[in-house]
Write an enzyme that holds these catalytic residues in place. Sequence first.
Site, PDB file in Angstrom:
ATOM      1  N   GLU A  49       0.818  -1.209   0.000  1.00  6.80           N
ATOM      2  CA  GLU A  49       0.000   0.000   0.000  1.00  6.80           C
ATOM      3  C   GLU A  49       0.854   1.263   0.000  1.00  6.80           C
ATOM      4  O   GLU A  49       0.513   2.251  -0.646  1.00  6.80           O
ATOM      5  CB  GLU A  49      -0.967   0.010   1.192  1.00  6.80           C
ATOM      6  CG  GLU A  49      -2.073  -1.048   1.113  1.00  6.80           C
ATOM      7  CD  GLU A  49      -2.903  -0.944  -0.160  1.00  6.80           C
ATOM      8  OE1 GLU A  49      -2.945   0.146  -0.770  1.00  6.80           O
ATOM      9  OE2 GLU A  49      -3.513  -1.951  -0.564  1.00  6.80           O
ATOM     10  N   TYR A 132      -6.446   6.488   3.969  1.00  6.45           N
ATOM     11  CA  TYR A 132      -6.540   5.438   2.954  1.00  6.45           C
ATOM     12  C   TYR A 132      -5.783   4.185   3.374  1.00  6.45           C
ATOM     13  O   TYR A 132      -6.329   3.073   3.359  1.00  6.45           O
ATOM     14  CB  TYR A 132      -6.019   5.906   1.582  1.00  6.45           C
ATOM     15  CG  TYR A 132      -5.770   4.702   0.714  1.00  6.45           C
ATOM     16  CD1 TYR A 132      -6.847   4.003   0.166  1.00  6.45           C
ATOM     17  CD2 TYR A 132      -4.485   4.188   0.557  1.00  6.45           C
ATOM     18  CE1 TYR A 132      -6.638   2.841  -0.552  1.00  6.45           C
ATOM     19  CE2 TYR A 132      -4.278   3.022  -0.163  1.00  6.45           C
ATOM     20  CZ  TYR A 132      -5.351   2.348  -0.714  1.00  6.45           C
ATOM     21  OH  TYR A 132      -5.156   1.183  -1.395  1.00  6.45           O
ATOM     22  N   ASP A 150      -9.294   5.946  -2.084  1.00  5.77           N
ATOM     23  CA  ASP A 150      -8.167   6.504  -2.836  1.00  5.77           C
ATOM     24  C   ASP A 150      -8.718   7.189  -4.090  1.00  5.77           C
ATOM     25  O   ASP A 150      -9.924   7.386  -4.222  1.00  5.77           O
ATOM     26  CB  ASP A 150      -7.191   5.387  -3.209  1.00  5.77           C
ATOM     27  CG  ASP A 150      -7.778   4.458  -4.249  1.00  5.77           C
ATOM     28  OD1 ASP A 150      -9.016   4.393  -4.364  1.00  5.77           O
ATOM     29  OD2 ASP A 150      -7.012   3.800  -4.966  1.00  5.77           O
TER      30      ASP A 150
END
Length: 371
Positions: A49, A132, A150
Amino acid sequence: MKSPITNIFSLNKSYVKQFQQSLLNWYSENKRTLPWRLNQDPYRVWVSEIMLQQTRVDTVIPYFERFTTLFPTLQDLADADEEQVLKAWEGLGYYSRVRNLQTAVKEVCAAYGGKVPKDPREISSLKGVGPYTAGAVLSIAYGIPEPAVDGNVMRVLSRILLIEEDISKPKTRLVFESAVRELISHEDPSSFNQGLMELGALICTPKSPACLLCPMRELCKGFEAGKQNELPVKLGKTKVRKANMAAGIIVGSDGRVLIHKRSSEGLLANMWEFPNTEYIQAKKDAETNALAEYVEENIFAKAIFDEKTGYIEHVFSHLKWEINVWQGKLTSESEKLPAEWRWATVAELENYPFPVSHQKIIRLVKEAIFV
DNA sequence: TAGCCGTGGGC
DNA sequence: TGCCCAAGGCT
Protein backbone atom coordinates in the site's frame (compact mmCIF):
# COMPACT_ATOMS: atom_id res chain seq x y z
CA MET A 1 -34.93 11.35 10.72
CA LYS A 2 -31.92 10.08 8.91
CA SER A 3 -28.44 10.53 10.27
CA PRO A 4 -26.57 13.12 8.24
CA ILE A 5 -23.38 11.11 8.55
CA THR A 6 -24.29 7.52 7.86
CA ASN A 7 -27.09 7.81 5.35
CA ILE A 8 -26.55 10.94 3.33
CA PHE A 9 -27.02 9.16 0.04
CA SER A 10 -30.34 7.51 0.93
CA LEU A 11 -29.34 4.33 -0.79
CA ASN A 12 -32.02 1.71 -0.43
CA LYS A 13 -31.32 -1.81 0.71
CA SER A 14 -31.83 -3.47 -2.65
CA TYR A 15 -29.50 -1.02 -4.39
CA VAL A 16 -26.79 -1.72 -1.83
CA LYS A 17 -27.27 -5.45 -2.21
CA GLN A 18 -27.05 -5.29 -5.98
CA PHE A 19 -24.03 -3.04 -5.76
CA GLN A 20 -22.20 -5.52 -3.56
CA GLN A 21 -23.15 -8.56 -5.60
CA SER A 22 -22.21 -7.04 -8.94
CA LEU A 23 -18.90 -5.72 -7.66
CA LEU A 24 -17.88 -8.85 -5.74
CA ASN A 25 -18.82 -11.16 -8.60
CA TRP A 26 -16.90 -9.07 -11.08
CA TYR A 27 -13.88 -8.86 -8.79
CA SER A 28 -13.72 -12.58 -8.15
CA GLU A 29 -13.75 -13.20 -11.90
CA ASN A 30 -11.41 -10.42 -12.97
CA LYS A 31 -8.92 -9.67 -10.23
CA ARG A 32 -5.30 -9.68 -11.28
CA THR A 33 -2.76 -12.00 -9.76
CA LEU A 34 -0.40 -9.67 -7.94
CA PRO A 35 2.48 -10.52 -5.61
CA TRP A 36 0.88 -8.81 -2.62
CA ARG A 37 -2.27 -10.84 -3.12
CA LEU A 38 -0.49 -14.15 -2.49
CA ASN A 39 -1.42 -14.00 1.17
CA GLN A 40 -2.82 -11.57 3.72
CA ASP A 41 0.35 -10.95 5.69
CA PRO A 42 -0.34 -7.50 7.20
CA TYR A 43 3.29 -6.50 6.73
CA ARG A 44 3.27 -7.33 3.02
CA VAL A 45 -0.10 -5.67 2.52
CA TRP A 46 1.23 -2.60 4.29
CA VAL A 47 4.41 -2.45 2.20
CA SER A 48 2.38 -2.78 -0.99
CA GLU A 49 0.00 0.00 0.00
CA ILE A 50 2.86 2.38 0.71
CA MET A 51 4.56 1.54 -2.58
CA LEU A 52 1.31 1.94 -4.50
CA GLN A 53 0.75 5.48 -3.27
CA GLN A 54 0.73 7.62 -6.43
CA THR A 55 2.58 4.84 -8.22
CA ARG A 56 1.49 2.42 -10.95
CA VAL A 57 1.07 -1.29 -10.33
CA ASP A 58 3.50 -2.22 -13.12
CA THR A 59 6.16 0.00 -11.59
CA VAL A 60 5.64 -1.38 -8.10
CA ILE A 61 5.77 -5.12 -8.86
CA PRO A 62 9.57 -5.53 -9.24
CA TYR A 63 10.22 -3.19 -6.32
CA PHE A 64 7.84 -5.16 -4.13
CA GLU A 65 9.49 -8.47 -5.02
CA ARG A 66 12.96 -7.11 -4.32
CA PHE A 67 11.98 -5.29 -1.15
CA THR A 68 10.20 -8.23 0.45
CA THR A 69 13.08 -10.51 -0.47
CA LEU A 70 15.53 -8.12 1.17
CA PHE A 71 13.24 -7.48 4.16
CA PRO A 72 10.91 -10.51 4.42
CA THR A 73 9.41 -9.62 7.78
CA LEU A 74 8.45 -6.55 9.72
CA GLN A 75 11.30 -7.26 12.12
CA ASP A 76 13.82 -7.46 9.27
CA LEU A 77 12.80 -4.02 8.07
CA ALA A 78 12.90 -2.62 11.59
CA ASP A 79 16.47 -3.89 12.02
CA ALA A 80 17.80 -2.76 8.63
CA ASP A 81 20.11 0.19 7.99
CA GLU A 82 18.26 3.17 6.61
CA GLU A 83 20.77 3.54 3.80
CA GLN A 84 20.09 -0.01 2.64
CA VAL A 85 16.35 0.62 2.83
CA LEU A 86 16.65 3.79 0.76
CA LYS A 87 18.77 1.90 -1.76
CA ALA A 88 15.97 -0.63 -2.14
CA TRP A 89 13.58 2.26 -2.79
CA GLU A 90 15.91 4.03 -5.24
CA GLY A 91 13.97 5.12 -8.31
CA LEU A 92 10.52 4.74 -6.77
CA GLY A 93 10.25 8.35 -5.67
CA TYR A 94 8.59 9.96 -2.66
CA TYR A 95 11.45 8.69 -0.52
CA SER A 96 9.94 9.86 2.76
CA ARG A 97 7.40 7.07 2.30
CA VAL A 98 9.98 4.42 3.08
CA ARG A 99 11.65 6.37 5.86
CA ASN A 100 8.25 6.80 7.49
CA LEU A 101 7.52 3.12 6.93
CA GLN A 102 10.65 2.08 8.72
CA THR A 103 9.90 4.46 11.57
CA ALA A 104 6.39 2.99 11.81
CA VAL A 105 7.63 -0.59 11.69
CA LYS A 106 10.00 0.11 14.58
CA GLU A 107 7.04 1.59 16.46
CA VAL A 108 5.02 -1.57 15.84
CA CYS A 109 7.88 -3.65 17.28
CA ALA A 110 8.28 -1.39 20.29
CA ALA A 111 4.65 -0.71 21.16
CA TYR A 112 2.59 -3.51 19.63
CA GLY A 113 4.77 -6.60 20.01
CA GLY A 114 5.56 -6.69 16.30
CA LYS A 115 1.90 -7.11 15.31
CA VAL A 116 0.31 -4.51 13.04
CA PRO A 117 -2.49 -3.04 15.18
CA LYS A 118 -6.11 -3.78 14.22
CA ASP A 119 -7.50 -0.73 15.92
CA PRO A 120 -8.21 2.12 13.45
CA ARG A 121 -6.94 4.76 15.84
CA GLU A 122 -3.75 2.89 16.63
CA ILE A 123 -2.84 2.04 13.04
CA SER A 124 -3.66 5.57 11.92
CA SER A 125 -1.21 6.94 14.46
CA LEU A 126 1.70 5.25 12.68
CA LYS A 127 4.00 7.43 10.59
CA GLY A 128 2.95 7.52 6.97
CA VAL A 129 -0.36 5.75 7.56
CA GLY A 130 -3.17 8.07 6.54
CA PRO A 131 -6.90 7.40 6.19
CA TYR A 132 -6.54 5.44 2.95
CA THR A 133 -3.68 3.19 4.03
CA ALA A 134 -5.26 2.51 7.41
CA GLY A 135 -8.50 1.38 5.77
CA ALA A 136 -6.69 -0.64 3.13
CA VAL A 137 -4.55 -2.60 5.60
CA LEU A 138 -7.43 -3.14 8.03
CA SER A 139 -9.81 -4.40 5.36
CA ILE A 140 -7.37 -6.41 3.24
CA ALA A 141 -5.23 -7.97 5.97
CA TYR A 142 -7.86 -8.28 8.72
CA GLY A 143 -11.24 -8.19 6.99
CA ILE A 144 -12.38 -5.16 8.96
CA PRO A 145 -15.12 -3.12 7.18
CA GLU A 146 -13.32 0.22 7.01
CA PRO A 147 -13.41 2.47 3.95
CA ALA A 148 -10.22 2.75 1.88
CA VAL A 149 -10.85 5.78 -0.28
CA ASP A 150 -8.17 6.50 -2.84
CA GLY A 151 -8.25 8.21 -6.20
CA ASN A 152 -9.79 5.16 -7.86
CA VAL A 153 -12.61 4.96 -5.36
CA MET A 154 -13.40 8.66 -5.69
CA ARG A 155 -13.46 8.40 -9.48
CA VAL A 156 -15.58 5.23 -9.53
CA LEU A 157 -18.06 6.39 -6.92
CA SER A 158 -18.28 9.91 -8.29
CA ARG A 159 -19.55 8.31 -11.48
CA ILE A 160 -21.74 5.58 -10.05
CA LEU A 161 -23.37 7.82 -7.46
CA LEU A 162 -23.07 11.02 -9.54
CA ILE A 163 -21.15 12.97 -6.93
CA GLU A 164 -20.00 16.29 -8.37
CA GLU A 165 -17.91 17.64 -5.52
CA ASP A 166 -14.33 18.65 -6.26
CA ILE A 167 -12.13 15.65 -5.42
CA SER A 168 -9.01 17.84 -5.28
CA LYS A 169 -10.32 19.20 -1.97
CA PRO A 170 -9.24 17.12 1.04
CA LYS A 171 -12.63 17.42 2.74
CA THR A 172 -14.32 15.69 -0.18
CA ARG A 173 -12.76 12.37 0.82
CA LEU A 174 -15.11 12.31 3.81
CA VAL A 175 -18.11 12.30 1.48
CA PHE A 176 -16.80 9.18 -0.21
CA GLU A 177 -16.00 7.51 3.09
CA SER A 178 -19.62 8.01 4.09
CA ALA A 179 -20.71 6.44 0.82
CA VAL A 180 -18.44 3.44 1.34
CA ARG A 181 -19.73 2.93 4.88
CA GLU A 182 -23.21 2.58 3.41
CA LEU A 183 -22.15 0.33 0.60
CA ILE A 184 -19.39 -1.87 1.95
CA SER A 185 -19.91 -5.62 2.24
CA HIS A 186 -19.49 -6.78 5.82
CA GLU A 187 -19.05 -10.33 4.56
CA ASP A 188 -16.03 -9.45 2.45
CA PRO A 189 -14.70 -5.93 3.05
CA SER A 190 -11.36 -6.88 1.52
CA SER A 191 -12.78 -7.86 -1.85
CA PHE A 192 -15.19 -4.94 -1.77
CA ASN A 193 -12.48 -2.32 -1.30
CA GLN A 194 -10.08 -3.99 -3.70
CA GLY A 195 -12.91 -4.52 -6.18
CA LEU A 196 -13.67 -0.82 -6.24
CA MET A 197 -10.02 -0.02 -6.92
CA GLU A 198 -9.63 -2.83 -9.45
CA LEU A 199 -12.69 -1.55 -11.29
CA GLY A 200 -11.09 1.89 -11.38
CA ALA A 201 -7.87 0.46 -12.73
CA LEU A 202 -9.36 -1.83 -15.38
CA ILE A 203 -12.78 -0.47 -16.41
CA CYS A 204 -13.68 2.87 -14.85
CA THR A 205 -10.45 4.51 -16.01
CA PRO A 206 -9.75 8.27 -15.93
CA LYS A 207 -10.02 8.68 -19.69
CA SER A 208 -12.57 6.85 -21.86
CA PRO A 209 -14.05 4.49 -19.27
CA ALA A 210 -15.16 1.13 -20.67
CA CYS A 211 -18.80 1.54 -19.67
CA LEU A 212 -20.00 -1.15 -22.09
CA LEU A 213 -17.94 -3.72 -20.23
CA CYS A 214 -18.81 -2.41 -16.77
CA PRO A 215 -20.57 -4.70 -14.31
CA MET A 216 -21.97 -1.63 -12.53
CA ARG A 217 -23.52 0.01 -15.58
CA GLU A 218 -27.12 -0.57 -14.57
CA LEU A 219 -26.41 0.91 -11.16
CA CYS A 220 -24.43 3.87 -12.49
CA LYS A 221 -26.16 7.24 -12.15
CA GLY A 222 -23.32 8.95 -13.99
CA PHE A 223 -23.76 6.71 -17.02
CA GLU A 224 -27.52 7.12 -16.86
CA ALA A 225 -27.03 10.89 -17.01
CA GLY A 226 -24.36 10.61 -19.72
CA LYS A 227 -21.87 12.34 -17.44
CA GLN A 228 -19.29 9.58 -17.05
CA ASN A 229 -16.73 11.57 -19.01
CA GLU A 230 -17.26 14.74 -16.95
CA LEU A 231 -16.57 12.97 -13.67
CA PRO A 232 -14.87 13.18 -11.31
CA VAL A 233 -14.75 16.95 -10.91
CA LYS A 234 -11.14 17.88 -10.23
CA LEU A 235 -10.25 21.55 -10.17
CA GLY A 236 -6.98 22.03 -8.27
CA LYS A 237 -3.85 22.45 -10.30
CA THR A 238 -0.43 23.59 -9.11
CA LYS A 239 2.20 25.11 -11.31
CA VAL A 240 5.73 23.88 -11.64
CA ARG A 241 8.48 26.24 -10.55
CA LYS A 242 11.67 26.28 -12.61
CA ALA A 243 15.01 26.32 -10.81
CA ASN A 244 18.36 27.07 -12.45
CA MET A 245 20.83 24.64 -11.00
CA ALA A 246 24.55 24.12 -11.33
CA ALA A 247 26.13 20.81 -10.37
CA GLY A 248 29.79 19.91 -10.13
CA ILE A 249 31.67 16.75 -10.93
CA ILE A 250 34.69 17.33 -8.73
CA VAL A 251 37.41 14.82 -9.46
CA GLY A 252 40.20 14.33 -6.93
CA SER A 253 43.80 13.58 -7.77
CA ASP A 254 43.14 9.88 -7.16
CA GLY A 255 40.22 9.87 -9.57
CA ARG A 256 37.52 9.72 -6.94
CA VAL A 257 34.53 12.07 -7.08
CA LEU A 258 32.96 14.18 -4.38
CA ILE A 259 29.43 13.32 -3.23
CA HIS A 260 27.10 14.64 -0.56
CA LYS A 261 24.26 13.25 1.55
CA ARG A 262 21.22 15.55 1.54
CA SER A 263 19.56 16.75 4.70
CA SER A 264 17.09 14.57 6.56
CA GLU A 265 14.24 16.90 5.68
CA GLY A 266 12.57 18.13 2.54
CA LEU A 267 13.17 17.17 -1.05
CA LEU A 268 15.00 13.86 -1.59
CA ALA A 269 15.77 13.63 2.12
CA ASN A 270 18.83 11.54 3.01
CA MET A 271 19.51 10.69 -0.61
CA TRP A 272 23.00 11.25 -2.05
CA GLU A 273 23.88 13.76 -4.74
CA PHE A 274 26.67 15.61 -6.49
CA PRO A 275 27.46 19.05 -5.13
CA ASN A 276 24.95 21.45 -6.58
CA THR A 277 23.22 24.73 -5.94
CA GLU A 278 20.51 26.91 -7.33
CA TYR A 279 21.72 30.17 -8.80
CA ILE A 280 20.13 33.37 -9.96
CA GLN A 281 20.54 33.87 -13.67
CA ALA A 282 21.85 37.40 -13.54
CA LYS A 283 25.47 38.20 -14.12
CA LYS A 284 28.34 36.61 -15.95
CA ASP A 285 29.78 33.42 -14.43
CA ALA A 286 26.89 33.31 -11.95
CA GLU A 287 26.76 29.51 -12.10
CA THR A 288 30.38 28.64 -11.51
CA ASN A 289 30.72 31.35 -8.88
CA ALA A 290 27.69 30.05 -7.03
CA LEU A 291 28.99 26.51 -7.27
CA ALA A 292 32.46 27.42 -6.01
CA GLU A 293 30.90 29.42 -3.18
CA TYR A 294 28.70 26.47 -2.25
CA VAL A 295 31.67 24.12 -2.15
CA GLU A 296 33.76 26.49 -0.08
CA GLU A 297 30.99 27.04 2.45
CA ASN A 298 30.53 23.30 2.87
CA ILE A 299 33.96 21.71 2.77
CA PHE A 300 36.17 24.80 3.26
CA ALA A 301 38.18 24.30 0.09
CA LYS A 302 38.42 26.36 -3.04
CA ALA A 303 37.23 24.88 -6.30
CA ILE A 304 37.35 25.82 -9.93
CA PHE A 305 34.97 24.69 -12.63
CA ASP A 306 36.42 25.04 -16.07
CA GLU A 307 34.44 22.77 -18.34
CA LYS A 308 30.72 22.45 -18.81
CA THR A 309 30.13 18.76 -19.43
CA GLY A 310 26.40 18.49 -19.77
CA TYR A 311 22.87 19.74 -19.28
CA ILE A 312 20.13 17.82 -17.51
CA GLU A 313 16.45 18.50 -17.00
CA HIS A 314 14.47 16.83 -14.29
CA VAL A 315 10.81 17.40 -13.56
CA PHE A 316 9.29 16.76 -10.13
CA SER A 317 5.63 17.12 -9.22
CA HIS A 318 6.02 20.76 -8.28
CA LEU A 319 9.51 21.68 -9.47
CA LYS A 320 11.69 21.54 -12.56
CA TRP A 321 15.45 21.44 -12.27
CA GLU A 322 17.44 22.75 -15.21
CA ILE A 323 20.94 21.61 -14.34
CA ASN A 324 24.18 22.67 -15.97
CA VAL A 325 26.82 20.15 -15.03
CA TRP A 326 30.38 21.36 -14.71
CA GLN A 327 33.59 19.45 -14.31
CA GLY A 328 36.02 20.84 -11.80
CA LYS A 329 38.63 20.26 -9.14
CA LEU A 330 39.74 21.56 -5.79
CA THR A 331 42.62 24.02 -5.80
CA SER A 332 43.17 23.61 -2.09
CA GLU A 333 42.79 20.26 -0.39
CA SER A 334 40.28 20.16 2.42
CA GLU A 335 41.92 18.55 5.43
CA LYS A 336 39.03 16.53 6.70
CA LEU A 337 35.72 16.15 4.90
CA PRO A 338 32.67 17.09 7.00
CA ALA A 339 30.17 14.37 7.79
CA GLU A 340 27.75 13.88 4.87
CA TRP A 341 30.55 14.45 2.37
CA ARG A 342 32.59 11.67 0.82
CA TRP A 343 35.06 10.82 -1.92
CA ALA A 344 33.82 7.83 -3.88
CA THR A 345 35.20 5.82 -6.74
CA VAL A 346 32.96 5.40 -9.73
CA ALA A 347 32.37 1.79 -8.74
CA GLU A 348 31.38 2.81 -5.23
CA LEU A 349 28.64 5.10 -6.50
CA GLU A 350 26.52 1.99 -7.00
CA ASN A 351 26.34 1.53 -3.25
CA TYR A 352 24.71 4.87 -2.52
CA PRO A 353 21.04 5.74 -3.03
CA PHE A 354 20.83 8.46 -5.66
CA PRO A 355 17.63 10.05 -6.97
CA VAL A 356 17.03 9.68 -10.69
CA SER A 357 18.09 13.28 -11.36
CA HIS A 358 21.58 12.50 -10.05
CA GLN A 359 21.70 9.09 -11.68
CA LYS A 360 21.69 11.11 -14.87
CA ILE A 361 24.79 12.90 -13.59
CA ILE A 362 26.44 9.56 -12.82
CA ARG A 363 26.31 8.85 -16.54
CA LEU A 364 28.17 12.07 -17.19
CA VAL A 365 30.70 11.12 -14.50
CA LYS A 366 31.40 7.86 -16.26
CA GLU A 367 31.93 9.70 -19.53
CA ALA A 368 34.12 12.32 -17.89
CA ILE A 369 36.33 9.81 -16.14
CA PHE A 370 36.55 7.00 -18.65
CA VAL A 371 36.68 8.94 -21.89
C1' DT B 1 -5.91 24.65 3.14
C1' DA B 2 -2.64 24.28 -0.32
C1' DG B 3 1.97 23.36 -1.26
C1' DC B 4 5.47 20.02 -0.76
C1' DC B 5 7.06 15.43 -1.93
C1' DG B 6 9.33 11.59 -7.41
C1' DT B 7 8.94 8.98 -11.19
C1' DG B 8 7.72 6.95 -15.61
C1' DG B 9 3.99 5.95 -18.90
C1' DG B 10 0.52 7.48 -22.14
C1' DC B 11 -1.28 10.40 -25.54
C1' DT C 1 6.51 18.12 -26.58
C1' DG C 2 3.95 19.22 -22.69
C1' DC C 3 0.74 18.01 -20.32
C1' DC C 4 -2.04 14.54 -17.23
C1' DC C 5 -1.99 10.78 -14.63
C1' DA C 6 -1.14 6.65 -10.70
C1' DA C 7 -3.72 2.17 -4.65
C1' DG C 8 -1.59 9.63 -0.51
C1' DG C 9 0.49 11.75 3.56
C1' DC C 10 2.57 15.53 5.95
C1' DT C 11 2.70 20.22 7.44
